[in-house]
Scaffold this active site. Structure first.
Site, PDB file in Angstrom:
ATOM      1  N   GLU A 138      29.292  30.356  54.461  1.00 20.49           N
ATOM      2  CA  GLU A 138      29.345  30.009  53.033  1.00 20.49           C
ATOM      3  C   GLU A 138      29.991  28.635  52.847  1.00 20.49           C
ATOM      4  O   GLU A 138      29.498  27.780  52.100  1.00 20.49           O
ATOM      5  CB  GLU A 138      30.178  31.044  52.254  1.00 20.49           C
ATOM      6  CG  GLU A 138      29.582  32.434  52.188  1.00 20.49           C
ATOM      7  CD  GLU A 138      30.074  33.344  53.310  1.00 20.49           C
ATOM      8  OE1 GLU A 138      30.403  32.830  54.408  1.00 20.49           O
ATOM      9  OE2 GLU A 138      30.109  34.565  53.098  1.00 20.49           O
ATOM     10  N   LYS A 173      28.431  39.561  59.183  1.00 24.97           N
ATOM     11  CA  LYS A 173      28.157  38.141  59.428  1.00 24.97           C
ATOM     12  C   LYS A 173      27.053  37.987  60.466  1.00 24.97           C
ATOM     13  O   LYS A 173      26.135  37.186  60.306  1.00 24.97           O
ATOM     14  CB  LYS A 173      29.421  37.431  59.937  1.00 24.97           C
ATOM     15  CG  LYS A 173      30.511  37.232  58.906  1.00 24.97           C
ATOM     16  CD  LYS A 173      31.668  36.435  59.522  1.00 24.97           C
ATOM     17  CE  LYS A 173      32.912  36.481  58.668  1.00 24.97           C
ATOM     18  NZ  LYS A 173      34.073  35.849  59.295  1.00 24.97           N
ATOM     19  N   GLU A 202      41.986  43.813  53.654  1.00 25.37           N
ATOM     20  CA  GLU A 202      41.576  43.240  54.941  1.00 25.37           C
ATOM     21  C   GLU A 202      42.664  43.520  55.987  1.00 25.37           C
ATOM     22  O   GLU A 202      42.381  43.659  57.172  1.00 25.37           O
ATOM     23  CB  GLU A 202      41.332  41.724  54.803  1.00 25.37           C
ATOM     24  CG  GLU A 202      40.428  41.171  55.887  1.00 25.37           C
ATOM     25  CD  GLU A 202      39.844  39.790  55.553  1.00 25.37           C
ATOM     26  OE1 GLU A 202      38.710  39.703  55.053  1.00 25.37           O
ATOM     27  OE2 GLU A 202      40.539  38.800  55.805  1.00 25.37           O
ATOM     28  N   LYS A 238      39.641  27.984  58.300  1.00 22.29           N
ATOM     29  CA  LYS A 238      40.380  28.075  59.565  1.00 22.29           C
ATOM     30  C   LYS A 238      39.441  27.895  60.749  1.00 22.29           C
ATOM     31  O   LYS A 238      39.710  27.143  61.666  1.00 22.29           O
ATOM     32  CB  LYS A 238      41.113  29.415  59.623  1.00 22.29           C
ATOM     33  CG  LYS A 238      41.923  29.584  60.871  1.00 22.29           C
ATOM     34  CD  LYS A 238      42.717  30.874  60.837  1.00 22.29           C
ATOM     35  CE  LYS A 238      43.278  31.153  62.212  1.00 22.29           C
ATOM     36  NZ  LYS A 238      43.978  32.430  62.282  1.00 22.29           N
ATOM     37  N   GLY A 298      44.036  33.897  57.727  1.00 21.52           N
ATOM     38  CA  GLY A 298      43.509  33.328  56.484  1.00 21.52           C
ATOM     39  C   GLY A 298      44.232  33.841  55.248  1.00 21.52           C
ATOM     40  O   GLY A 298      44.639  33.069  54.381  1.00 21.52           O
ATOM     41  N   ARG A 299      44.403  35.156  55.172  1.00 19.39           N
ATOM     42  CA  ARG A 299      44.981  35.727  53.952  1.00 19.39           C
ATOM     43  C   ARG A 299      46.479  35.492  53.843  1.00 19.39           C
ATOM     44  O   ARG A 299      47.100  35.844  52.848  1.00 19.39           O
ATOM     45  CB  ARG A 299      44.642  37.214  53.868  1.00 19.39           C
ATOM     46  CG  ARG A 299      45.005  38.020  55.100  1.00 19.39           C
ATOM     47  CD  ARG A 299      44.309  39.388  55.085  1.00 19.39           C
ATOM     48  NE  ARG A 299      44.572  40.167  56.292  1.00 19.39           N
ATOM     49  CZ  ARG A 299      43.871  40.083  57.404  1.00 19.39           C
ATOM     50  NH1 ARG A 299      42.881  39.207  57.506  1.00 19.39           N
ATOM     51  NH2 ARG A 299      44.156  40.847  58.445  1.00 19.39           N
ATOM     52  N   HIS A 303      42.503  47.679  27.089  1.00 17.44           N
ATOM     53  CA  HIS A 303      41.302  47.874  26.263  1.00 17.44           C
ATOM     54  C   HIS A 303      40.060  48.032  27.146  1.00 17.44           C
ATOM     55  O   HIS A 303      38.939  47.841  26.694  1.00 17.44           O
ATOM     56  CB  HIS A 303      41.147  46.700  25.300  1.00 17.44           C
ATOM     57  CG  HIS A 303      42.338  46.569  24.391  1.00 17.44           C
ATOM     58  ND1 HIS A 303      42.441  47.228  23.185  1.00 17.44           N
ATOM     59  CD2 HIS A 303      43.516  45.910  24.562  1.00 17.44           C
ATOM     60  CE1 HIS A 303      43.612  46.954  22.629  1.00 17.44           C
ATOM     61  NE2 HIS A 303      44.286  46.156  23.450  1.00 17.44           N
TER      62      HIS A 303
HETATM   63  O1  F6P Z   1      36.369  37.506  55.427  1.00 15.89           O
HETATM   64  C1  F6P Z   1      36.644  37.225  56.740  1.00 15.89           C
HETATM   65  C2  F6P Z   1      37.442  35.973  56.902  1.00 15.89           C
HETATM   66  O2  F6P Z   1      37.530  35.725  58.252  1.00 15.89           O
HETATM   67  C3  F6P Z   1      38.819  36.013  56.259  1.00 15.89           C
HETATM   68  O3  F6P Z   1      39.744  36.663  57.027  1.00 15.89           O
HETATM   69  C4  F6P Z   1      39.089  34.572  56.039  1.00 15.89           C
HETATM   70  O4  F6P Z   1      40.127  34.354  55.139  1.00 15.89           O
HETATM   71  C5  F6P Z   1      37.743  34.117  55.530  1.00 15.89           C
HETATM   72  O5  F6P Z   1      36.803  34.858  56.294  1.00 15.89           O
HETATM   73  C6  F6P Z   1      37.471  32.651  55.647  1.00 15.89           C
HETATM   74  O6  F6P Z   1      37.558  32.218  56.961  1.00 15.89           O
HETATM   75  P1  F6P Z   1      37.683  30.696  57.332  1.00 15.89           P
HETATM   76  O7  F6P Z   1      38.958  30.186  56.740  1.00 15.89           O
HETATM   77  O8  F6P Z   1      37.676  30.645  58.811  1.00 15.89           O
HETATM   78  O9  F6P Z   1      36.510  29.977  56.732  1.00 15.89           O
END
Ligand code: F6P
Length: 547
Positions: free
Chosen positions: A212, A511, A353, A206, A267-268, A384
């Site tokens: 990452e 972060k 979250e 987003k 995002g979620r 199990h």
């Molecule tokens: O973990 C924090 C967060 O901002 C989430 O809310 C989101 O889904 C994820 O990082 C990834 O964010 P982006 O889609 O901006 O890369």
């Protein structure tokens, strides 16, 4: 929000005290109508709450409390596109993504569903072009391997759905893989042995600033360049899904390959948006449309059904009840469906979250616990692993059993075993095993202290709560409804705490603190003196190991 001294709140405290002191079996004995009273039906689903530590009176008090905090108005505000994500001054628009074609959702006077529909058309076009082999890589080969690069909401939802639905068996359906972790092992293992010329990266972020995701996207591009030649135009190998169009462009993605995300979709909550491109690529457009359809059916139920029969409302209230009033700090979700193996990790982000907060919307502290820690795994595997702890451990942890009844494959005997196990586990948690039964099973071989010890070791106390959710079968439509159900119950729970379920400021600190550490580890320079002694020492030790 409910204040501690609110009459609704004090009513709940009384009910909690009473029910904590009552065995579940006693609740059944007292009320022959208990199962009917605490069973909810929707479509052909059934949700049995009768094994939860709740009764009609407590549920009525919770419904009253929901009314006190204005839950119906909050639900209306969600669907109307009001800016209920107060700390970010944004509307919350995931339901608009699956709204019926005739619906308008106005934000600042603009109907946001128009752009959403336009994006959906572009998604369908792009997915069709890849699946039909019309979109080709830099060397002219069709793209047969899709790697979704994203993390959190840009990974968990589409990954769960792809895993649950599988491919639609049509010719041209690409293989898909998901790379989320910045650990280079993740990307490395995913790409090993793959053909770069037929690989498509879908960079899903987003913000398009997530470290990452950007690191993985850069490494993916370098892998392509090494294999295909640095002079090649690699643009055909990239699609971006983002609300940061400029950043995607700067990365080198062509405008026609950038699918926009609305700022109002968290995002979620985003798998229904262009984030679902990878679902359309793998499971087919029809399945993606049915997924949205199922979610829309749940939206309608949530918006229109009176609270006492409203699944997300009642389940959200139950989550609030278990955490806030019965002080259960954990909640376990066990899908009895291999296809839903990723449901617990998806729900961890969705619920934790969203509702892992300790201040209310107005900045004042929440008076009591908020969301319970959530974890789980598939049945029967978890029987199990951790079920021993659920049955005989020292605390009661409410369990949610999610059980699609019919199999999607012709192995009916196994499906019967699976479903029977789910029901038996819920029964065992509640009923336990009495000393008399154990004594009878042990026979006469033992006596005295040895017999007492044998009985104690085998005793299951029972009296442990659970919910059972039965759905006829798992398909794209029911999966859409199930995930929308979880979204809405999370919202309801958050409203009861008085918090904003749609921001996530807590993840920002880590972060930003990572940045100076990355710099120190990359340059071998020490961290600033102002950094705490433990972190400085750890960084110094890592630097030593690096050389
Ligand atoms: O973990 C924090 C967060 O901002 C989430 O809310 C989101 O889904 C994820 O990082 C990834 O964010 P982006 O889609 O901006 O890369």
């Amino acid at each position: 929000m409910l204040a501690e001294n609110d009459s609704a709140a004090s009513g709940l405290a009384e009910h909690a005290k009473r029910l904590r002191a009552t065995r579940l079996s006693e609740l059944f004995a007292r009320d022959p109508q208990r199962v009917a009273a605490l069973t909810l039906d929707w479509d052909d689903w059934r949700v049995d709450l009768s094994k939860e530590r709740i009764d009609e009176a407590a549920l009525a008090a919770l419904l009253k409390a929901a009314d006190t905090v204005g839950l119906p108005n909050w639900i209306a505000a969600l669907f109307a596109g009001e800016k209920i994500n107060l700390s970010e001054r944004r509307p919350v628009l995931h339901t608009a993504l699956r709204a019926p074609a005739s619906t308008q959702v106005l934000v600042d006077g603009v109907d946001v569903t128009r752009e959403m529909r336009a994006t959906r058309e572009r998604m369908a076009e792009l997915a069709g072009a890849v699946r039909e082999g019309r979109r080709k890589g830099a060397t002219g080969r069709p793209l047969r391997f899709v790697v979704n690069i994203g993390i959190g909401g840009s990974d968990l939802g589409p990954k769960l759905v792809c895993e649950a639905l599988g491919d639609d068996g049509m010719p041209g359906t690409p293989d898909v893989a998901f790379v989320s972790n910045v650990d280079p092992e993740h990307l490395w293992r995913t790409l090993e042995g793959r053909d770069p010329a037929s690989t498509l990266f879908v960079v899903t972020s987003k913000t398009f600033t997530t470290q990452e995701t950007l690191a993985n996207a850069r490494s993916g591009r370098a892998w392509l360049a090494r294999a295909l030649g640095h002079e090649r135009d690699l643009a055909p190998h990239f699609i971006a899904v983002t609300s940061n169009i400029e950043a995607a462009r700067a990365f080198g993605v062509r405008d026609s390959d950038i699918l926009p995300m609305s700022e109002g979709v968290g995002g979620r909550y985003s798998l229904w948006s262009a984030v679902g491109l990878v679902i359309a690529l793998r499971a087919g457009w029809q399945s993606f449309a049915e997924l949205l359809d199922g979610a829309q059916a749940m939206d309608t139920h949530f918006r229109m059904t009176p609270p006492p029969r409203n699944l997300p409302v009642v389940l959200g209230l139950l989550a609030y009840w278990n955490s806030r009033w019965l002080a259960h700090r954990q909640r376990v979700v066990v899908p009895y469906a291999q296809a839903l193996a990723l449901l617990p990790s998806f729900l961890q982000q969705l619920e934790l979250e969203s509702n892992g907060k300790s201040v209310r919307r107005d900045g004042t502290p929440v008076d009591g616990p908020t969301a319970a820690a959530l974890w789980g795994d598939v049945g029967t595997d978890s029987q199990h692993a951790f079920f021993q702890w659920l049955h005989q451990g020292t605390s009661e942890i409410p369990v949610e059993f999610v059980v699609p009844v019919r199999a999607r494959h012709p192995l009916d005997d196994q499906q019967t075993l699976l479903v029977a196990n789910a029901l038996a586990q819920a029964q065992a948690l509640m009923s336990g095993r009495s000393d008399e039964t154990i004594r009878a099973e042990l026979g006469t071989a033992l006596s005295g202290p040895a017999l007492d010890a044998a009985i104690a070791a085998r005793r299951s106390p029972g009296n442990r709560a659970s919910t059972t959710l039965l759905l006829p079968m798992l398909d794209a439509r029911s999966l859409g409804a199930l995930l929308a159900l979880y979204e809405h119950r999370t919202f309801v729970e958050g409203i009861m705490y008085g918090i904003n379920s749609f921001d996530q400021w807590g993840v920002e600190l880590g972060k930003s603190l990572a940045k100076p550490i990355v710099a120190a580890l990359s340059t071998q320079a020490p961290l600033p003196d102002a950094t705490d002694a433990s972190t400085r020492a750890l960084v110094a030790y890592v630097q030593k190991l690096q050389t």
